[in-house]
Design a protein around this motif. Structure first.
Motif, short mmCIF file in Angstrom:
data_model
loop_
_atom_site.label_atom_id
_atom_site.label_comp_id
_atom_site.label_asym_id
_atom_site.label_seq_id
_atom_site.Cartn_x
_atom_site.Cartn_y
_atom_site.Cartn_z
N THR A 112 0.74 -1.16 0.01
CA THR A 112 -0.07 -0.04 0.06
C THR A 112 0.84 1.45 0.05
N LYS A 113 0.23 2.27 -0.55
CA LYS A 113 1.09 3.71 -0.70
C LYS A 113 0.12 4.71 -0.01
N LEU A 114 0.70 5.15 0.96
CA LEU A 114 -0.01 6.56 1.72
C LEU A 114 0.63 7.96 1.62
N ARG A 115 -0.11 8.93 1.75
CA ARG A 115 0.54 10.11 1.83
C ARG A 115 0.06 10.89 3.01
N GLY A 116 0.98 11.68 3.58
CA GLY A 116 0.38 12.49 4.66
C GLY A 116 1.41 13.85 4.57
N GLN A 117 0.87 14.93 5.21
CA GLN A 117 1.81 16.11 4.92
C GLN A 117 2.83 15.88 5.98
N VAL A 118 2.57 15.27 7.00
CA VAL A 118 3.57 14.98 8.26
C VAL A 118 3.47 13.60 8.52
N VAL A 119 4.46 12.81 8.42
CA VAL A 119 4.48 11.51 8.79
C VAL A 119 5.39 11.40 10.09
N VAL A 120 4.67 10.71 11.27
CA VAL A 120 5.24 10.57 12.51
C VAL A 120 5.47 9.22 12.66
N LEU A 121 6.47 8.76 13.25
CA LEU A 121 6.75 7.17 13.44
C LEU A 121 6.89 7.08 15.11
N GLY A 122 5.99 6.24 15.44
CA GLY A 122 6.11 6.15 17.08
C GLY A 122 5.03 6.77 17.63
N SER A 123 4.21 6.05 18.59
CA SER A 123 3.09 6.54 19.44
C SER A 123 3.27 6.92 20.73
N GLY A 124 4.39 6.87 21.22
CA GLY A 124 4.73 7.12 22.69
C GLY A 124 4.21 8.51 23.01
N ILE A 125 4.86 9.11 24.19
CA ILE A 125 4.44 10.34 24.54
C ILE A 125 5.08 11.32 23.55
N ALA A 126 6.03 11.38 22.72
CA ALA A 126 6.57 12.24 22.00
C ALA A 126 5.60 11.91 20.63
N ASP A 130 14.16 28.54 26.82
CA ASP A 130 13.40 27.99 25.45
C ASP A 130 12.54 27.11 25.56
N LEU A 131 12.64 26.31 26.48
CA LEU A 131 11.60 25.27 26.92
C LEU A 131 10.33 25.49 27.95
N ALA A 156 12.10 13.58 17.54
CA ALA A 156 11.53 13.97 18.90
C ALA A 156 11.68 12.90 19.96
N SER A 157 12.62 13.10 20.85
CA SER A 157 13.05 12.19 21.54
C SER A 157 14.23 12.53 22.70
N SER A 158 14.36 11.80 23.63
CA SER A 158 15.47 12.18 24.46
C SER A 158 16.88 11.67 23.82
N ALA A 159 16.73 11.11 22.42
CA ALA A 159 17.90 11.00 21.63
C ALA A 159 18.55 12.09 21.39
N VAL A 160 17.86 13.33 21.66
CA VAL A 160 18.47 14.59 21.08
C VAL A 160 19.18 15.22 22.41
N PHE A 161 19.00 14.69 23.58
CA PHE A 161 19.69 15.12 24.82
C PHE A 161 21.10 15.31 24.84
N PRO A 162 21.81 16.39 24.65
CA PRO A 162 23.29 16.11 24.81
C PRO A 162 23.81 15.75 26.15
N PHE A 206 9.38 14.72 30.90
CA PHE A 206 8.74 16.11 30.74
C PHE A 206 9.62 16.85 29.93
N THR A 207 10.77 16.52 30.12
CA THR A 207 11.59 17.47 28.54
C THR A 207 11.41 16.96 27.35
N ILE A 208 10.97 15.50 27.36
CA ILE A 208 10.78 15.18 25.79
C ILE A 208 9.58 15.68 25.34
N LEU A 209 8.67 15.69 26.32
CA LEU A 209 7.24 16.27 25.71
C LEU A 209 7.44 17.74 25.65
N ALA A 210 8.06 18.44 26.57
CA ALA A 210 8.58 19.92 26.29
C ALA A 210 8.94 20.23 24.84
#
Ligand SMILES: Cc1cc2nc3c(=O)[nH]c(=O)nc-3n(C[C@H](O)[C@H](O)[C@H](O)COP(=O)(O)OP(=O)(O)OC[C@H]3O[C@@H](n4cnc5c(N)ncnc54)[C@H](O)[C@@H]3O)c2cc1C
Length: 508
Positions: free
Chosen positions: A12-26, A130-131, A468-474, A483-487
């Motif tokens: 199947t092929k679908l299209r969205g303006q934005v594609v989000v991967l993952g349905s956790g809090i982020a 900023d947050l 969008a994840s704690s992956a980006v936390f330096p 809470f910071t992932i959500l912010a």
């Protein structure tokens, strides 16, 4: 609308303006926010409504360094969970890890964002301010108590100044009674939404780039049953958790050898967690007795506090942030008799007399390039390379932990908080486990030579791929990253709304 991939065709092929991967809090927060604001969103989730061990197995990794805690029905951890989920660190299910988490919400502190000269690779390229608006709006929308008002409550202010006189500091966090489960919080809205399409049972396996290798044009997804799905979009957001975000970037190496965003070989590096240990007890002293109500853990929801050495001490001794939590253990009848016979005063909170406090010790670790995740040579059931995890520490981590324990023991006694008994098992990096707080694998930086995403969480070298994840936390000095992932997710949502046109009806 929520659809299982099995309800779609073989291919199947679908299209969205934005594609989000993952349905956790982020992912759930971002997808619903964008859809409410008139963007057409497709959310891809590997898991389904119910826990499925064969889908969970897609998370399996090979440990090269220190191991994580692992699924274990007899685990000390998480007795509130069904046996098959005890000890889990991240979950492949609709709603992600929020299905199992414990619901403690804590701001990072302003200083956490600033570089500390004595902690290598510390500091964020954005500031606490900023947050702040996003922390505040999230706290309001999710119905948390007011953490800022709590911080200046007279009892808290008084306790803080007594601790400060002894070189200690404290901070508060909000503990939900029923932890937010995103599948519950957002499930109905997702089912009803006209411009959000959630696909369950679909695992993203590869990101496809345009010819210039700058824009992600499509996400290839597969299911364990052999279905294939391609989702095209203008913007793609990886909200798959810190391990799987890095894995997908590395696995998408057909057009760019080494993977997307990995031109400086930084994807997967700087992996940190919060080593933690429940160990030993604290015999309460006079200050703990005086502020026992502030140290209470139940009933929830409530504000709780945790302790650390103050900033000046950390700087003087070149220490990391090591945080201590105290959980009251209530007296049994025989203990009460014994205490009375000894003539010791009772330590009482709103729930009863406290025999001692159970100690939980949680530590920050120095972010460094050798602590990393990378693609290995074993394959999962979808034919994707499994991650190898080399979670390791520096001498600085070890020295800092040892010195902090020494100073905390001394200062807790001097302040009248109490005396520790760690028995034969003082906290050490060997006996600590992970805290299920994977961070840093696509760290945020000002320049591609220093990190994987920019200050808007966009992957360097791409025009439309975000994390969008704690992956980006330096760095993640403070315990409780969510809470910071959500912010950060809210901040990213704001950025995307500003940069994409409205295409459908707004239903705020
Ligand atoms: C037992 C436990 C207790 C915790 N308690 C706390 C706490 O009290 N406070 C705190 O701050 N933090 C806590 N945490 C950590 C917290 O749960 C996580 O920080 C948070 O849930 C991460 O949210 P996320 O949306 O980034 O990722 P996740 O919730 O892990 O969501 C990622 C989603 O992506 C999906 N996915 C993965 N790969 C793919 C793919 N290739 N394609 C499609 N979908 C994919 C997964 O199935 C999952 O649904 C706890 C964790 C555990 C395990």
């Amino acid at each position: 609308m929520i659809t299982d991939i099995l309800e779609l065709g073989e291919q199947t092929k679908l299209r969205g303006q934005v594609v989000v991967l993952g349905s956790g809090i982020a992912g759930a927060e971002l997808a619903t926010h964008l859809a409410r604001n008139g963007r057409e969103v497709v959310l891809i989730e590997s898991g389904r409504d119910r826990f499925d061990p064969s889908i969970q197995a897609l998370n399996d990794v090979v440990f090269l360094g220190k191991r994580h805690r692992e699924l274990d029905p007899d685990s000390y951890y998480h007795r509130y969970l069904p046996p098959e989920l005890r000890g889990v660190s991240r979950l492949r299910q609709f709603g992600g890890t929020s299905n199992v988490w414990t619901g403690k919400w804590k701001y990072l502190q302003p200083l956490d964002f600033e570089g500390r000269a004595w902690v290598e690779n510390s500091g964020w390229p954005i500031r606490f301010d900023d947050l702040l608006e996003h922390y505040r709006s999230a706290a309001k929308d999710y119905g948390f108590g007011d953490l800022e008002a709590e911080a200046i409550r007279p009892e808290i202010t008084a306790l803080r100044s007594k601790l400060a006189a002894n070189g200690l500091k404290m901070s508060s966090f909000y503990w939900e009674q029923t932890p937010t489960r995103t599948a519950i919080r957002f499930g109905d809205e997702m089912r009803r939404s006209k411009n959000l399409h959630v696909i369950l049972g679909a695992t993203a396996t590869e990101l496809k780039l345009d010819d210039a290798c700058q824009r992600v044009t499509a996400v290839h997804c597969r299911s364990l049953e052999g279905r294939e799905l391609t989702v095209e979009g203008d913007i793609v957001i990886l909200a798959t958790g810190a391990f799987e975000a890095a894995r997908l970037l590395l696995a998408s190496d057909r057009q760019i050898p080494g993977g997307i965003g990995n031109q400086h070989e930084l994807v997967g590096r700087f992996y940190t967690d919060h080593p933690k240990h429940h160990t030993g007890t604290l015999q309460p002293g006079s200050l703990a007795r005086q502020y026992a109500h502030e140290l209470q853990y139940a009933p929830k929801p409530r504000f709780c506090i945790c302790f650390a050495l103050d900033d000046a001490t950390q700087q003087e001794h070149r220490l990391l942030e090591h945080v201590l939590y105290l959980k009251p253990i209530y007296e049994k009848p025989m203990e009460r008799v014994w205490r009375t016979l000894q003539g010791r005063p009772a330590c009482r909170d709103g729930n009863g007399a406290i025999a001692s406090y159970r100690v939980k010790f949680v530590t920050e670790q120095v972010p460094h390039t050798q602590s990393r995740i990378q693609l290995g040579t074993e394959y999962d059931a979808l034919g994707q390379r499994k991650l190898e995890v080399n979670w390791c520490f520096t001498q600085h981590d070890e020295r800092s932990l040892e010195k902090t324990l020494h100073l905390l023991t001394q200062r807790f006694a001097e302040a009248g908080l109490g005396t520790f008994d760690f028995g034969d098992e003082p906290p050490s990096l060997e006996n600590m486990t992970d805290a299920a707080h994977q961070m840093g694998t696509t760290r945020m930086a000002c320049r591609p030579e220093e990190g994987v995403v920019d200050i808007n969480c966009r992957v360097f070298g791409t025009e439309n791929l975000y994390v969008a994840s704690s992956a980006v936390f330096p760095t993640g000095p403070s315990y409780s990253p969510t809470f910071t992932i959500l912010a950060l997710a809210r901040r990213l949502g704001q950025h995307i709304l500003q940069t994409t046109p409205i295409t459908t009806q707004i239903c705020v």
